[in-house]
Design an enzyme around this catalytic site. Structure first.
Site, PDB file in Angstrom:
ATOM      1  CD  GLU A 149     -13.925   4.466  14.278  1.00  6.11           C
ATOM      2  OE1 GLU A 149     -14.025   3.488  15.038  1.00  6.11           O
ATOM      3  OE2 GLU A 149     -13.245   5.481  14.556  1.00  6.11           O
ATOM      4  CG  HIS A 155      -3.024  -0.532   7.770  1.00 10.90           C
ATOM      5  ND1 HIS A 155      -3.621  -1.131   8.855  1.00 10.90           N
ATOM      6  CD2 HIS A 155      -3.648  -1.055   6.678  1.00 10.90           C
ATOM      7  CE1 HIS A 155      -4.563  -1.966   8.436  1.00 10.90           C
ATOM      8  NE2 HIS A 155      -4.580  -1.931   7.109  1.00 10.90           N
ATOM      9  CE1 TYR A 174     -10.356  -6.519   6.083  1.00 11.13           C
ATOM     10  CE2 TYR A 174      -8.324  -6.808   7.323  1.00 11.13           C
ATOM     11  CZ  TYR A 174      -9.199  -5.996   6.636  1.00 11.13           C
ATOM     12  OH  TYR A 174      -8.943  -4.654   6.507  1.00 11.13           O
ATOM     13  CD  GLN A 191      -2.726  -1.256   2.498  1.00 12.93           C
ATOM     14  OE1 GLN A 191      -2.537  -0.490   3.443  1.00 12.93           O
ATOM     15  NE2 GLN A 191      -3.620  -2.239   2.556  1.00 12.93           N
ATOM     16  CE1 TYR A 200     -11.341  10.966  17.305  1.00 15.01           C
ATOM     17  CE2 TYR A 200      -8.961  11.071  17.609  1.00 15.01           C
ATOM     18  CZ  TYR A 200     -10.178  11.704  17.445  1.00 15.01           C
ATOM     19  OH  TYR A 200     -10.235  13.081  17.444  1.00 15.01           O
TER      20      TYR A 200
END
Length: 371
Positions: free
Chosen positions: A242, A150, A263, A88, A252
């Site tokens: 979110e 991420h 998953y 990513q 959070y």
């Protein structure tokens, strides 16, 4: 923060989009069309609008491209830092300094790799004559990791003049609750890369730049046009994407509380609430994989004024959220027939909403009134 119910149980039902013609679409608020400004981009990630009318677009592979007079220039901008385009990772967000017209400063976030692993970096440079000059790294998340997931990377400069940098949990979830670890939170730095006084964990034995924690993987940040608040959204696992407002020192919750599951279908936690941890303003279950976000401030669609637009990768759509203050009162799915992963959503200085599609032949699209 006020918790809302799962999107599918909102009092206002989700209103599906109907395609009117090949390039004209309708929502509950009227018709619009898409104009293809450029194509042939390799997984574009972010767009910035220059005062002279040029547009800069990052490609995840590590190139910074120029769109001029409706044409994508062949030659990329020179001077871009070395980028680790793995998993990513790659060249990610792009942000102009608010005084760019005077100081020519811009900021780039990207994945970087060395012998110790991969991490998220932010570099500052001056943009002149199709090249980056005086580039220097002003932020590097520590410690590095062997994962390629991420990285987050979204950037913002609110009215306080500081640079806010989102860093993902790197796929190692427990890092998001460690104030001594840069992963899984939002960081606040000066534009020179220094640590401002007043950061919430500055006097603790932890990360001096950390501004929030418990964030899994923020993929959208936008400033509210009236309040100036920094809003964000982040990917949940399987469920639990979110929408939040970024506030100093707020936890959070990830992964201690979440509305998602693993998953493979197993639970992550049995908690969705915990004292001292913020509830999202809104969440999606199932996940839509949100990416990019912008508040609509244009004149073409008065009914959209103040609405929040969010792209979706997994669900391949554009989501319009109606707001009443911080309360999300309605949700509408747009472009569900387009068949494109929406990576970025931006308001252009021309008053139009701009989109980037996440593809090897990525496009720059502009939302226009229907003819």
């Amino acid at each position: 923060m006020r918790q809302l119910r799962i999107a599918t149980t909102l009092a206002l039902a989700i209103m599906p989009l109907t395609m009117v013609s090949a390039d004209t679409y309708t929502s509950s608020q009227g018709n619009f069309r898409l104009e293809t400004v450029a194509s042939g981009l390799e997984y574009p990630w972010a767009i910035a609008f220059l005062p002279n009318g040029d547009r800069l677009v990052t490609e995840r592979a590590g190139r910074l491209r120029v769109i001029r007079d409706g044409k994508l220039l062949d030659e990329p901008v020179s001077g871009v830092p070395d980028v680790a385009a793995r998993g990513q990772g790659g060249l990610l967000d792009l942000l102009l300094h608010p005084d760019f017209e005077t100081n020519r400063l811009l900021f780039l976030s990207y994945a970087h790799r060395n012998a110790e692993g991969m991490t998220t970096r932010v570099a500052r440079a001056e943009y002149r004559d199709g090249a980056l000059h005086d580039l220097r790294v002003i932020f590097e998340a520590e410690p590095r990791s062997g994962t390629s997931r991420h990285f987050a990377g979204r950037l913002a400069i609110p009215a306080d003049g500081y640079l806010y940098v989102a860093v993902g949990d790197r796929g190692e979830r427990d890092r998001a609750q460690d104030i001594g670890d840069d992963a899984g939170g939002v960081h606040r730095i000066t534009i020179d890369g220094e640590t401002p006084e007043g950061n919430p964990f500055h006097d603790e034995d932890g990360s001096k730049t950390l501004f929030t924690l418990g964030n899994r993987n923020i993929q959208g940040m936008a400033l509210h046009p009236e309040t100036g608040e920094l809003w964000s959204h982040e990917h949940g696992p399987r469920g639990g994407d979110e929408v939040n407002v970024i506030e100093a020192g707020t936890n959070y919750g990830w992964p201690v509380i979440t509305y998602g599951i693993n998953y493979n279908g197993t639970p992550i936690t049995d908690q969705t609430h915990k004292e001292g941890m913020a509830q999202p303003l809104h969440y999606w279950d199932p996940s839509i994989a949100p990416s990019g976000m912008a508040f609509y401030t244009g004149d073409d669609f008065p009914q959209w004024q103040g609405d929040l637009f969010v792209g979706a990768l997994k669900m391949q759509k554009l989501v319009r959220l109606e707001l009443d203050g911080r309360e999300i009162t309605g949700e509408e799915d747009l472009l569900t027939d387009l068949g494109e992963r929406i990576r970025a959503v931006s308001m252009g200085p021309d008053g139009h909403l701009w989109l980037l599609t996440d593809d090897s032949d990525g496009k720059v699209l502009r939302v226009m009134p229907a003819k």
